[in-house]
Write a protein that holds these residues in place. Structure first.
Motif, PDB file in Angstrom:
ATOM      1  N   LYS A  14      59.325  -5.070 -33.599  1.00  0.00           N
ATOM      2  CA  LYS A  14      60.880  -5.451 -33.698  1.00  0.00           C
ATOM      3  C   LYS A  14      60.758  -7.258 -33.880  1.00  0.00           C
ATOM      4  O   LYS A  14      61.161  -7.343 -32.263  1.00  0.00           O
ATOM      5  N   LYS A  15      61.438  -7.978 -34.540  1.00  0.00           N
ATOM      6  CA  LYS A  15      61.352  -9.205 -33.632  1.00  0.00           C
ATOM      7  C   LYS A  15      62.537  -9.307 -32.788  1.00  0.00           C
ATOM      8  O   LYS A  15      63.559  -9.227 -34.154  1.00  0.00           O
ATOM      9  N   SER A  16      63.013 -10.295 -31.743  1.00  0.00           N
ATOM     10  CA  SER A  16      63.573 -10.279 -31.599  1.00  0.00           C
ATOM     11  C   SER A  16      65.049 -11.261 -32.312  1.00  0.00           C
ATOM     12  O   SER A  16      64.180 -12.288 -32.607  1.00  0.00           O
ATOM     13  N   LYS A  17      66.113 -11.417 -33.148  1.00  0.00           N
ATOM     14  CA  LYS A  17      67.018 -11.937 -33.533  1.00  0.00           C
ATOM     15  C   LYS A  17      67.188 -13.638 -32.261  1.00  0.00           C
ATOM     16  O   LYS A  17      67.491 -13.325 -31.196  1.00  0.00           O
ATOM     17  N   ARG A  18      66.875 -14.207 -33.143  1.00  0.00           N
ATOM     18  CA  ARG A  18      67.707 -16.373 -33.319  1.00  0.00           C
ATOM     19  C   ARG A  18      68.657 -16.570 -32.737  1.00  0.00           C
ATOM     20  O   ARG A  18      69.091 -16.100 -33.744  1.00  0.00           O
ATOM     21  N   VAL A  19      69.386 -16.353 -31.755  1.00  0.00           N
ATOM     22  CA  VAL A  19      70.861 -16.577 -31.687  1.00  0.00           C
ATOM     23  C   VAL A  19      71.243 -18.809 -32.149  1.00  0.00           C
ATOM     24  O   VAL A  19      70.587 -19.329 -31.857  1.00  0.00           O
ATOM     25  N   ALA A  20      72.521 -19.245 -32.536  1.00  0.00           N
ATOM     26  CA  ALA A  20      72.600 -19.967 -33.019  1.00  0.00           C
ATOM     27  C   ALA A  20      71.495 -20.550 -34.026  1.00  0.00           C
ATOM     28  O   ALA A  20      71.053 -22.051 -33.475  1.00  0.00           O
ATOM     29  N   ARG A  21      71.268 -20.321 -35.260  1.00  0.00           N
ATOM     30  CA  ARG A  21      70.166 -21.275 -35.909  1.00  0.00           C
ATOM     31  C   ARG A  21      70.921 -21.021 -37.524  1.00  0.00           C
ATOM     32  O   ARG A  21      70.056 -21.202 -38.410  1.00  0.00           O
ATOM     33  N   GLY A  22      72.101 -21.133 -36.933  1.00  0.00           N
ATOM     34  CA  GLY A  22      72.416 -22.045 -38.685  1.00  0.00           C
ATOM     35  C   GLY A  22      73.465 -20.219 -38.718  1.00  0.00           C
ATOM     36  O   GLY A  22      72.788 -19.812 -39.027  1.00  0.00           O
ATOM     37  N   PRO A  23      74.436 -21.294 -40.271  1.00  0.00           N
ATOM     38  CA  PRO A  23      74.967 -19.792 -40.797  1.00  0.00           C
ATOM     39  C   PRO A  23      74.132 -18.601 -41.577  1.00  0.00           C
ATOM     40  O   PRO A  23      74.938 -17.635 -41.712  1.00  0.00           O
ATOM     41  N   GLY A  24      73.342 -19.220 -42.126  1.00  0.00           N
ATOM     42  CA  GLY A  24      72.435 -18.319 -42.718  1.00  0.00           C
ATOM     43  C   GLY A  24      71.582 -16.602 -41.974  1.00  0.00           C
ATOM     44  O   GLY A  24      71.716 -15.591 -42.514  1.00  0.00           O
ATOM     45  N   SER A  25      71.451 -17.116 -40.754  1.00  0.00           N
ATOM     46  CA  SER A  25      71.127 -16.264 -39.745  1.00  0.00           C
ATOM     47  C   SER A  25      71.501 -15.082 -39.073  1.00  0.00           C
ATOM     48  O   SER A  25      71.193 -14.337 -38.619  1.00  0.00           O
ATOM     49  N   GLY A  26      73.209 -14.873 -39.659  1.00  0.00           N
ATOM     50  CA  GLY A  26      73.984 -13.968 -39.403  1.00  0.00           C
ATOM     51  C   GLY A  26      73.886 -13.966 -37.868  1.00  0.00           C
ATOM     52  O   GLY A  26      75.608 -13.313 -37.426  1.00  0.00           O
ATOM     53  N   LYS A  27      73.777 -14.808 -37.025  1.00  0.00           N
ATOM     54  CA  LYS A  27      74.231 -15.171 -35.440  1.00  0.00           C
ATOM     55  C   LYS A  27      74.332 -16.312 -34.850  1.00  0.00           C
ATOM     56  O   LYS A  27      74.021 -17.186 -34.354  1.00  0.00           O
ATOM     57  N   GLY A  28      75.091 -17.403 -36.433  1.00  0.00           N
ATOM     58  CA  GLY A  28      75.196 -19.040 -36.321  1.00  0.00           C
ATOM     59  C   GLY A  28      76.332 -19.314 -35.451  1.00  0.00           C
ATOM     60  O   GLY A  28      77.246 -18.691 -34.762  1.00  0.00           O
ATOM     61  N   LYS A  29      76.631 -20.290 -35.361  1.00  0.00           N
ATOM     62  CA  LYS A  29      77.530 -21.323 -34.641  1.00  0.00           C
ATOM     63  C   LYS A  29      78.106 -20.770 -33.073  1.00  0.00           C
ATOM     64  O   LYS A  29      77.385 -21.424 -32.202  1.00  0.00           O
ATOM     65  N   THR A  30      79.076 -19.757 -32.993  1.00  0.00           N
ATOM     66  CA  THR A  30      78.905 -19.294 -31.797  1.00  0.00           C
ATOM     67  C   THR A  30      78.161 -18.316 -31.001  1.00  0.00           C
ATOM     68  O   THR A  30      78.039 -17.345 -30.227  1.00  0.00           O
ATOM     69  N   ALA A  31      77.714 -17.506 -32.359  1.00  0.00           N
ATOM     70  CA  ALA A  31      75.832 -16.890 -31.034  1.00  0.00           C
ATOM     71  C   ALA A  31      76.596 -15.520 -30.333  1.00  0.00           C
ATOM     72  O   ALA A  31      75.743 -15.338 -30.080  1.00  0.00           O
ATOM     73  N   GLY A  32      77.574 -15.540 -31.599  1.00  0.00           N
ATOM     74  CA  GLY A  32      77.794 -13.738 -30.520  1.00  0.00           C
ATOM     75  C   GLY A  32      79.031 -13.584 -29.724  1.00  0.00           C
ATOM     76  O   GLY A  32      78.846 -12.354 -29.444  1.00  0.00           O
ATOM     77  N   ARG A  33      79.119 -14.595 -29.311  1.00  0.00           N
ATOM     78  CA  ARG A  33      80.112 -14.911 -28.031  1.00  0.00           C
ATOM     79  C   ARG A  33      81.424 -15.545 -28.396  1.00  0.00           C
ATOM     80  O   ARG A  33      82.427 -15.029 -27.355  1.00  0.00           O
ATOM     81  N   GLY A  34      82.255 -15.362 -29.221  1.00  0.00           N
ATOM     82  CA  GLY A  34      83.145 -15.400 -29.626  1.00  0.00           C
ATOM     83  C   GLY A  34      83.449 -16.337 -29.418  1.00  0.00           C
ATOM     84  O   GLY A  34      82.899 -17.547 -30.020  1.00  0.00           O
ATOM     85  N   ILE A  35      84.923 -16.746 -29.289  1.00  0.00           N
ATOM     86  CA  ILE A  35      85.597 -18.361 -29.221  1.00  0.00           C
ATOM     87  C   ILE A  35      86.431 -18.607 -27.622  1.00  0.00           C
ATOM     88  O   ILE A  35      86.665 -17.322 -27.412  1.00  0.00           O
ATOM     89  N   LYS A  36      85.795 -19.335 -27.008  1.00  0.00           N
ATOM     90  CA  LYS A  36      86.433 -19.765 -25.431  1.00  0.00           C
ATOM     91  C   LYS A  36      85.639 -19.048 -24.601  1.00  0.00           C
ATOM     92  O   LYS A  36      85.748 -17.565 -25.170  1.00  0.00           O
TER      93      LYS A  36
END
Length: 161
Positions: A14-36
């Motif tokens: 299973k390929k690992s989820k690549r975070v912070a790779r744009g809004p289409g990835s499902g884990k873009g912007k804050t990469a699942g870390r929440g805000i601040k």
């Protein structure tokens, strides 16, 4: 089948989820870390930190001691020896040394020596020569009509008796 036709079973890798790779990835912007906050930033070590309070691992006293020159023995139980004799991998008529135990596959390697313990039953008349043995193991082997000789010097704890 050819080398170029080899494939993993479907679903095995299973390929690992690549975070912070744009809004289409499902884990873009804050990469699942929440805000601040501290955890959203890099270089965070929260593990044992308790907000300035003395951490639990420093409040508790140290206990115990690891002997730096402790001997590590390969352990053999009497039941194992009997099973190997029954299977014909050990010859009960000859003297059984540590090297013979390694050859027969009873122990993988000798380490600082082989120690015989009294778990299980022994029916064969065995003549053993090993580095160490428990008192119960020596008695059990002698009761079966065999002999167990301990070749190395006894450890310091037993010598002071």
């Amino acid at each position: 089948m050819k080398l170029n036709e080899l494939r993993d079973n479907p679903g095995a890798a299973k390929k690992s989820k690549r975070v912070a790779r744009g809004p289409g990835s499902g884990k873009g912007k804050t990469a699942g870390r929440g805000i601040k906050g501290q955890k959203s930033r890099s270089g965070v070590a929260i593990g044992g930190y308790e907000g300035g309070q003395m951490p639990l691992y420093r409040r508790l006293p140290k206990r115990g001691f690891n002997k730096p020159n402790a001997k590590k023995f390969a352990v053999v139980n009497l039941g194992q020896l009997q099973a190997f004799v029954d299977a014909g991998k050990l010859d009960a008529k000859k003297e059984i040394t540590e090297d013979i135990l390694v050859e027969a596959g009873v122990v993988r390697r000798k380490l600082d020596g082989v120690r015989v313990l009294a778990k299980g039953e022994v029916k064969a008349k065995l003549k053993l020569a090993v580095t160490g043995a428990s008192k119960a193991a020596i008695e059990a082997v002698e009761k079966a009509g065999g002999a167990l000789s301990v070749t190395a010097a006894a450890p310091a704890a037993e010598a002071t008796e």
